[in-house]
Scaffold this motif. Structure first.
Motif, PDB file in Angstrom:
ATOM      1  N   PRO A 192       0.811  -1.223   0.000  1.00 23.48           N
ATOM      2  CA  PRO A 192       0.000   0.000   0.000  1.00 23.48           C
ATOM      3  C   PRO A 192       0.844   1.272   0.000  1.00 23.48           C
ATOM      4  N   VAL A 193       0.258   2.315  -0.577  1.00 21.44           N
ATOM      5  CA  VAL A 193       0.941   3.602  -0.707  1.00 21.44           C
ATOM      6  C   VAL A 193       0.157   4.688   0.051  1.00 21.44           C
ATOM      7  N   ILE A 194       0.884   5.418   0.898  1.00 16.71           N
ATOM      8  CA  ILE A 194       0.325   6.551   1.644  1.00 16.71           C
ATOM      9  C   ILE A 194       0.849   7.826   0.987  1.00 16.71           C
ATOM     10  N   VAL A 195      -0.012   8.838   0.873  1.00 15.45           N
ATOM     11  CA  VAL A 195       0.400  10.109   0.277  1.00 15.45           C
ATOM     12  C   VAL A 195       0.022  11.253   1.217  1.00 15.45           C
ATOM     13  N   GLY A 196       0.923  12.212   1.375  1.00 14.69           N
ATOM     14  CA  GLY A 196       0.613  13.375   2.211  1.00 14.69           C
ATOM     15  C   GLY A 196       1.488  14.561   1.859  1.00 14.69           C
ATOM     16  N   GLY A 197       1.175  15.684   2.513  1.00 15.61           N
ATOM     17  CA  GLY A 197       1.976  16.895   2.345  1.00 15.61           C
ATOM     18  C   GLY A 197       1.310  17.930   1.465  1.00 15.61           C
ATOM     19  N   GLY A 198       0.801  19.014   2.081  1.00 19.37           N
ATOM     20  CA  GLY A 198       0.271  20.147   1.318  1.00 19.37           C
ATOM     21  C   GLY A 198      -1.075  19.912   0.654  1.00 19.37           C
ATOM     22  N   ILE A 199      -1.831  18.925   1.111  1.00 20.48           N
ATOM     23  CA  ILE A 199      -3.136  18.640   0.489  1.00 20.48           C
ATOM     24  C   ILE A 199      -4.190  19.544   1.137  1.00 20.48           C
ATOM     25  N   ARG A 200      -4.942  20.256   0.285  1.00 24.71           N
ATOM     26  CA  ARG A 200      -5.829  21.297   0.826  1.00 24.71           C
ATOM     27  C   ARG A 200      -7.277  21.205   0.364  1.00 24.71           C
ATOM     28  N   SER A 201      -7.630  20.213  -0.445  1.00 27.10           N
ATOM     29  CA  SER A 201      -9.034  20.134  -0.869  1.00 27.10           C
ATOM     30  C   SER A 201      -9.458  18.690  -1.053  1.00 27.10           C
ATOM     31  N   SER A 202     -10.774  18.469  -1.010  1.00 24.38           N
ATOM     32  CA  SER A 202     -11.241  17.087  -1.160  1.00 24.38           C
ATOM     33  C   SER A 202     -11.119  16.611  -2.606  1.00 24.38           C
ATOM     34  N   ASP A 203     -11.060  17.536  -3.569  1.00 28.39           N
ATOM     35  CA  ASP A 203     -10.824  17.113  -4.964  1.00 28.39           C
ATOM     36  C   ASP A 203      -9.472  16.415  -5.082  1.00 28.39           C
ATOM     37  N   GLN A 204      -8.510  16.949  -4.316  1.00 24.86           N
ATOM     38  CA  GLN A 204      -7.174  16.332  -4.363  1.00 24.86           C
ATOM     39  C   GLN A 204      -7.217  14.911  -3.808  1.00 24.86           C
ATOM     40  N   LEU A 205      -8.066  14.697  -2.816  1.00 24.50           N
ATOM     41  CA  LEU A 205      -8.171  13.334  -2.262  1.00 24.50           C
ATOM     42  C   LEU A 205      -8.593  12.362  -3.359  1.00 24.50           C
ATOM     43  N   ASP A 206      -9.657  12.749  -4.072  1.00 23.62           N
ATOM     44  CA  ASP A 206     -10.150  11.877  -5.150  1.00 23.62           C
ATOM     45  C   ASP A 206      -9.070  11.627  -6.182  1.00 23.62           C
ATOM     46  N   ASP A 207      -8.337  12.688  -6.485  1.00 21.69           N
ATOM     47  CA  ASP A 207      -7.277  12.577  -7.475  1.00 21.69           C
ATOM     48  C   ASP A 207      -6.234  11.533  -7.036  1.00 21.69           C
ATOM     49  N   TYR A 208      -5.866  11.589  -5.767  1.00 28.53           N
ATOM     50  CA  TYR A 208      -4.867  10.621  -5.275  1.00 28.53           C
ATOM     51  C   TYR A 208      -5.454   9.216  -5.216  1.00 28.53           C
ATOM     52  N   TRP A 209      -6.678   9.108  -4.700  1.00 28.19           N
ATOM     53  CA  TRP A 209      -7.294   7.771  -4.633  1.00 28.19           C
ATOM     54  C   TRP A 209      -7.413   7.166  -6.032  1.00 28.19           C
ATOM     55  N   ASN A 210      -7.844   8.009  -6.992  1.00 28.53           N
ATOM     56  CA  ASN A 210      -8.026   7.504  -8.364  1.00 28.53           C
ATOM     57  C   ASN A 210      -6.703   7.121  -9.009  1.00 28.53           C
ATOM     58  N   ASN A 211      -5.611   7.627  -8.451  1.00 32.11           N
ATOM     59  CA  ASN A 211      -4.286   7.308  -9.005  1.00 32.11           C
ATOM     60  C   ASN A 211      -3.537   6.284  -8.160  1.00 32.11           C
ATOM     61  N   GLY A 212      -4.256   5.602  -7.287  1.00 31.78           N
ATOM     62  CA  GLY A 212      -3.657   4.452  -6.605  1.00 31.78           C
ATOM     63  C   GLY A 212      -3.226   4.656  -5.162  1.00 31.78           C
ATOM     64  N   ALA A 213      -3.423   5.860  -4.613  1.00 27.43           N
ATOM     65  CA  ALA A 213      -3.075   6.042  -3.196  1.00 27.43           C
ATOM     66  C   ALA A 213      -4.077   5.272  -2.344  1.00 27.43           C
ATOM     67  N   ASN A 214      -3.579   4.600  -1.338  1.00 25.88           N
ATOM     68  CA  ASN A 214      -4.462   3.816  -0.464  1.00 25.88           C
ATOM     69  C   ASN A 214      -4.824   4.556   0.813  1.00 25.88           C
ATOM     70  N   LEU A 215      -4.000   5.542   1.160  1.00 23.96           N
ATOM     71  CA  LEU A 215      -4.282   6.374   2.329  1.00 23.96           C
ATOM     72  C   LEU A 215      -3.768   7.782   2.036  1.00 23.96           C
ATOM     73  N   VAL A 216      -4.643   8.767   2.207  1.00 21.18           N
ATOM     74  CA  VAL A 216      -4.234  10.147   2.009  1.00 21.18           C
ATOM     75  C   VAL A 216      -4.277  10.842   3.374  1.00 21.18           C
ATOM     76  N   VAL A 217      -3.210  11.588   3.653  1.00 24.35           N
ATOM     77  CA  VAL A 217      -3.048  12.205   4.975  1.00 24.35           C
ATOM     78  C   VAL A 217      -3.185  13.727   4.868  1.00 24.35           C
ATOM     79  N   ILE A 218      -4.010  14.288   5.740  1.00 29.60           N
ATOM     80  CA  ILE A 218      -4.153  15.750   5.795  1.00 29.60           C
ATOM     81  C   ILE A 218      -3.855  16.238   7.214  1.00 29.60           C
ATOM     82  N   GLY A 219      -3.004  17.238   7.306  1.00 32.58           N
ATOM     83  CA  GLY A 219      -2.669  17.806   8.611  1.00 32.58           C
ATOM     84  C   GLY A 219      -2.905  19.295   8.633  1.00 32.58           C
ATOM     85  N   ASN A 220      -1.939  20.034   8.072  1.00 35.35           N
ATOM     86  CA  ASN A 220      -1.960  21.503   8.106  1.00 35.35           C
ATOM     87  C   ASN A 220      -3.253  22.160   7.676  1.00 35.35           C
TER      88      ASN A 220
END
Ligand code: 1GP
Length: 239
Positions: A192-220
């Motif tokens: 599995p692949v986790i992606v994070g860093g500088g993500i600021r919108s839910s559209d970006q989540l879909d973009d990462y999920w649709n490109n194979g990310a299994n977990l997207v991390v949002i902090g800041n």
């Protein structure tokens, strides 16, 4: 509770940085996060101003009933409040301290923990600005257009025995990772692949999920504007 990520997952994690919260506003912040209904909560930071991570972890668990995962910036952050520990090896760097040195220092403590310890190949990708991880680890990130380097690094990580790959542009990155790079990495490895860093919108989540990310991390983004993002995130389709 178990942190059990699979290659077919499309999950969301929220990162809590214990350095950023004072006790008086932590409850409100966590109650806001709870409304987003993340699949996992990560906790950790690349700096520790005071050692309140255990207390923040305990309070977090009492409010958000989801697996709590340590994303440690330093071995002193290891604690028994978390369900799992991402044992990070900075495989994008060439600093032996972050490939094995810190792990040796952490070994006695790791042995006492009840949490699951998950070997994680951590890849720092250039996000347009110098991030805390880049500065603190004294390593160069993988250039953002060099997907071939990211792919080879991830493949090497998998063969070395990593159970997860974490692609991170770093906390507060100006430019989040290019989804095209995530797609190539996710396709190249069976873990599995986790992606994070500088993500600021839910559209970006879909973009990462649709490109194979299994977990997207949002902090800041949540620390900066809980209201805006929680509205968007609450409205997202659960997978
Ligand atoms: C940082 O991937 C995490 O290591 C989250 O980054 O704080 O920018 O969302 P942000």
């Amino acid at each position: 509770m178990k942190f059990d990520l699979h290659k077919s997952d499309r999950k969301l994690a929220v990162l809590i940085d214990p350095d950023k919260h004072k006790a008086d506003e932590l409850y409100d912040y966590l109650n806001g996060i709870k409304l987003i209904d993340p699949d996992y909560v990560l906790i950790g930071s690349s700096l520790i101003h005071d050692s309140n991570i255990e207390i923040v972890a305990r309070i977090t668990k009492s409010i958000i009933h989801k697996p709590l995962v340590l994303f440690p910036g330093h071995f002193t952050q290891l604690n028994d409040e978390v369900d799992a520990v991402l044992l990070l090896s900075l495989i994008s760097g060439r600093n032996s301290e972050h490939l094995i040195g810190q792990h040796v220092l952490a070994a006695p403590k790791l042995k006492t923990l009840k949490s699951d310890i998950i070997s994680t190949g951590y890849m720092l990708i250039d996000g347009g600005n110098l991030t805390s991880v880049g500065y603190m680890s004294n390593t160069h990130p993988i250039p953002r257009e060099k997907a071939d380097i990211a792919v080879c690094t991830a493949i090497a990580g998998e063969y070395i025995g990593m159970k997860l790959i974490y692609m991170d542009a770093g906390s507060g990155a100006e430019l989040p990772i290019n989804p095209a790079m995530v797609k190539k990495v996710a396709k190249a490895v069976d873990i599995p692949v986790i992606v994070g860093g500088g993500i600021r919108s839910s559209d970006q989540l879909d973009d990462y999920w649709n490109n194979g990310a299994n977990l997207v991390v949002i902090g800041n983004a949540l620390e900066e504007s809980n209201e805006m993002l929680s509205g968007e995130l609450k409205a997202r389709e659960k997978h």
